[in-house]
Structures are given as structure tokens and as C-alpha cells.
Design an enzyme around this catalytic site. Sequence first.
Site, PDB file in Angstrom:
ATOM      1  N   LEU A 105       0.850  -1.180   0.000  1.00 33.00           N
ATOM      2  CA  LEU A 105       0.000   0.000   0.000  1.00 33.00           C
ATOM      3  C   LEU A 105       0.893   1.239   0.000  1.00 33.00           C
ATOM      4  O   LEU A 105       1.979   1.228   0.570  1.00 33.00           O
ATOM      5  CB  LEU A 105      -0.899   0.031   1.251  1.00 33.00           C
ATOM      6  CG  LEU A 105      -2.084  -0.944   1.293  1.00 33.00           C
ATOM      7  CD1 LEU A 105      -2.720  -0.933   2.672  1.00 33.00           C
ATOM      8  CD2 LEU A 105      -3.118  -0.613   0.227  1.00 33.00           C
ATOM      9  N   ASP A 106       0.413   2.311  -0.623  1.00 33.46           N
ATOM     10  CA  ASP A 106       1.173   3.553  -0.657  1.00 33.46           C
ATOM     11  C   ASP A 106       1.343   4.125   0.753  1.00 33.46           C
ATOM     12  O   ASP A 106       0.634   3.742   1.688  1.00 33.46           O
ATOM     13  CB  ASP A 106       0.453   4.594  -1.522  1.00 33.46           C
ATOM     14  CG  ASP A 106       0.311   4.155  -2.964  1.00 33.46           C
ATOM     15  OD1 ASP A 106       1.091   3.285  -3.381  1.00 33.46           O
ATOM     16  OD2 ASP A 106      -0.581   4.673  -3.658  1.00 33.46           O
ATOM     17  N   LEU A 107       2.251   5.077   0.872  1.00 34.00           N
ATOM     18  CA  LEU A 107       2.565   5.698   2.153  1.00 34.00           C
ATOM     19  C   LEU A 107       1.321   6.178   2.888  1.00 34.00           C
ATOM     20  O   LEU A 107       1.157   5.928   4.095  1.00 34.00           O
ATOM     21  CB  LEU A 107       3.532   6.866   1.939  1.00 34.00           C
ATOM     22  CG  LEU A 107       3.889   7.706   3.167  1.00 34.00           C
ATOM     23  CD1 LEU A 107       4.647   6.872   4.190  1.00 34.00           C
ATOM     24  CD2 LEU A 107       4.694   8.929   2.752  1.00 34.00           C
ATOM     25  N   HIS A 188      -0.279   3.014  -8.533  1.00 35.08           N
ATOM     26  CA  HIS A 188      -1.189   4.100  -8.145  1.00 35.08           C
ATOM     27  C   HIS A 188      -2.497   4.036  -8.932  1.00 35.08           C
ATOM     28  O   HIS A 188      -3.068   5.074  -9.301  1.00 35.08           O
ATOM     29  CB  HIS A 188      -0.528   5.464  -8.351  1.00 35.08           C
ATOM     30  CG  HIS A 188       0.590   5.754  -7.407  1.00 35.08           C
ATOM     31  ND1 HIS A 188       0.509   5.510  -6.045  1.00 35.08           N
ATOM     32  CD2 HIS A 188       1.822   6.276  -7.620  1.00 35.08           C
ATOM     33  CE1 HIS A 188       1.643   5.872  -5.463  1.00 35.08           C
ATOM     34  NE2 HIS A 188       2.466   6.319  -6.399  1.00 35.08           N
TER      35      HIS A 188
END
Length: 237
Positions: A105-107, A188
Site C-alpha cells: 500500500l502507498d505511504l 497508483h
Amino acid sequence: MVSKRGRIDQFIAGTLQVSKKAVRELLITNKVLVDGQFAKSPDLQINEFSHIECNGVVLRHYQKQYYMLNKPDGVVSATIDDKHPTALGLMIGVNTDMLHIAGRLDLHSTGLLLLTNDARWSEALMAPEHKVDKKYLVTLANPLDQQYVEAFANGMYFEYENITTLPAQLTVLSSHLARVVLREGKYHQVKRMFGRFRNPVLALHRESVGEIMLDNQLTPGEFRSLTKAEVDSVFQH
């Protein structure tokens, strides 16, 4: 994590720094146990989870581990990072030496993060050809309408990679809230799909991967072991 499969004679020779001839002697005289059974053949195949003993000394013993973590905002899906706290850093009391993340998962994305030391399991879960559903709750800056539903269902062409996304399911929950179900995980992807409408994603929260749903008893940063049913669900497709 790469699956560590190979022959028992190569493993014993490398671990004990002895010759293949010495290994054969150990095998012949019943000095080597693999998963509780005497190893007789030098080409016996072992893997990273084989329990191996030689002359009563344990040379390898790794148990399969499966966890879900409720990833907080600001935590990176990584083992080491110089700037931010890591997902593995939240796994207090767990031996993380062999753990890897199955589906990052992204930041600033939150929610269900899966961690394991079983490469075969994570491959079955995340390989693109298996098309496992991933469900997200998405908060948007601008209002939603029916155009979004149709565009997501038709797939979108990303010129940079020269790819068209698979059909995705979008359900409008309120004016600025949607649930999105993907069967892939491009870079993304969710943010870029909403970007086609110039509608910034304010929050992205993963609710489930396949049959594994985030335990709502876990507060951000908490984790637990997966149940047997959750682990087994990955191989039921």
C-alpha cells in the site's frame, strides 16, 4: 522472499561445510532427519519450511507465518526506510527475518496489509493472472456521478505503460465516497483512475483482498495471525 528449494545433500554440505562423500555417509547411517523421517536419498527435495536435523542438531526450522496488519497512514510497505516507519517495524514480538509483504500500500493509504514468509502463498494471492479481488474505500475531493461507474467498468487506457485496465467495479456510497473493487494492482491505479476526472483521492483504505477481510477489531498499527480458513481461502480459487 524467494522459495529456498533444493537437494538435501547440497544443503547439508553447504551448512556443515563438509564434502558430498561425508554427507552420503551421514545419510546412510541415519544421521539426517527431514520432517521427522530419516533422509536416505541425496537428491531428496527440501524447501524453506523443511525441519532438518543432523546428529540431533537442528539445522533448519522455519514455521509458516501469515499476518494481517491494519496499516496506518504514514507507514511504508517496506522492511527498511530512512524517513518513515515501516510495516515490519510494527510487528512487535514477531520474527520478521523472512517476512515479506503480499501486496503493498502507498505511504498514505491505510487498511489491510498482508505479511507472510510463504512465497508460494503470496504468489497465489497477488499474481496478476489469478485476478484476486481487492476492495477499497475511497474518499474524493469532488462529487461523484454515474460517469465514474461506467468509466471504471469499461477500463481505462494508460498511455505511459500502453495498457488498458481490467474492468473495475465502482459503487457510489455518497457524494464523495466510493467503494472500488479491482482485480489487478497497477501503479497508483485507483488514484490515476480518479485522476481522469481531475478528482483527487483524499483517502484510500483497503478493506479486503480475496476472501480475507480486515478485522475491524484491529486499530491502526495492530496486527494478528490469519486464521486457517483465511490462509486456505487463497488456494480455493
